[in-house]
Design an enzyme around this catalytic site. Sequence first.
Site, mmCIF file in Angstrom:
data_model
loop_
_atom_site.group_PDB
_atom_site.id
_atom_site.type_symbol
_atom_site.label_atom_id
_atom_site.label_comp_id
_atom_site.label_asym_id
_atom_site.label_seq_id
_atom_site.Cartn_x
_atom_site.Cartn_y
_atom_site.Cartn_z
ATOM 1 N N ASN A 269 0.848 -1.206 0.000
ATOM 2 C CA ASN A 269 0.000 0.000 0.000
ATOM 3 C C ASN A 269 0.884 1.256 0.000
ATOM 4 O O ASN A 269 0.789 2.114 0.887
ATOM 5 C CB ASN A 269 -0.938 -0.016 1.202
ATOM 6 N N HIS A 300 -8.458 3.485 8.355
ATOM 7 C CA HIS A 300 -8.936 2.207 7.832
ATOM 8 C C HIS A 300 -10.378 1.925 8.227
ATOM 9 O O HIS A 300 -11.113 1.304 7.444
ATOM 10 C CB HIS A 300 -8.036 1.067 8.315
#
Length: 449
Positions: A269, A300
């Site tokens: 990521n 998140h």
Amino acid sequence: MGIVPDCGYGWTCHQCLLVVEQYCLVVALGYLSFCQITRVYVFDYGMYSADFTGPMMVITQKITSLAFEIHDGMARKEEQLTPNQKMLAIRRMPSLLEYFSYNCNFMGILAGPTCSYNDYIAFIEGSPSPRRHLRTEVEAGRRANHQRGRQADPSPNMVVARKLATSFLSLLVFLSVCKVFPVERNIDDHFIANTPFYAQVVFLYLSMLTTRPKYYFVWTLADAINNAAGFGFNGYDSDGSARWDLISNLRITNIELATSFKMFLDNWNIQTAHWLKRVCYERCPYNPTAATFLLSAMWHGAYPGYYLTFLTGIVVTLAARAVRHNIRPHFLGSPSHKLVYDIITWAGTQIAICYTVVPFVLLSVEPSLKFYRSWCFSVHIACVLIALALPVKPRHLRLKEQQRQTQAQQLGVSSHQDNHHHHHYSHHLQQQHHPQATDSNCIQKDKTS
């Protein structure tokens, strides 16, 4: 979903530039958290679903990145910025059209990846990316970049085809293998009671290994979409081959062969890691590692498992950093010792990664704690002991030491160049004052030849 871009642009335009980035971070992250809490605890707890919160996560990164880059370019002095901040700083306020184009363009609205505003505008205007020429590896690559800089970007067709093949292969692997090694078996009572610990470790690795291809599929497909539109060209390698990794989100080989926790995070990521570094890690005056992991957990979502994962990640990161700083130098004396170190740290890194991200997959507190109890919190305890036993200099002291070393190297190069010029100038003067001696030397050389 348009509320956040509207609010972000309003804050950016009308608030004092000295605090604009703080307002934008609080408003955007607060609205994202509200949406995620509503989705999790009102609609579908524990279910993975494609809804508006996915695009909201990407837009939150873009809005906050834009705010910090405007702050760097219009409210801070040049000498206060790092080289990367200087390169990404925005010197004028974007128009409303540019703002919405950057945040809501079709290429990255669903799954990203996030990119800097300057890179996106350079792509729209057809000019080279400000970061392109800084990514060549050797001087030959830089010369190739300079020669090709005025030409059109190369065709991305082959790169797009390769990334599409990689993404669909990852999807095929995930669909065919993930049910063979379910993560939930790691907390099954019968499995824990009747399976030797070494077999539990192997199964943990395999179960977490088979969950990663779904991320490989999504991020590689998103990267291919941007490349197909012509976005992502990053100059040329030293061998002259074109690079299309300006906004790539992962490097699969480096992930699977990572020999340190940092190496894994640097290749997983990637654009989110860059965002966390630019927004939090480089700017937080106290405990930047803990603050960065906390911000990552909030971004998140609202599941408790995310927070357990990132809290565990803090102690694992500190322990991995201590090992690298204190133990790694002793294994660099010979290739065989380095190979032994790499094998050991690869195994340790993979186990630590799998142990850390189990709550991220299980989502809830009780299953996550059940797994950690089955391991007697062994990795937590080991990491805390390593971090306490092996001291590491604080980050600000390491940065000062790096700056001193850089300055010393620059002074050394400058002194060497001055000595070279002085010697050349003295030799030139000697030739002017003693032309006969010079002619004699030349005649002697001719005779010798």
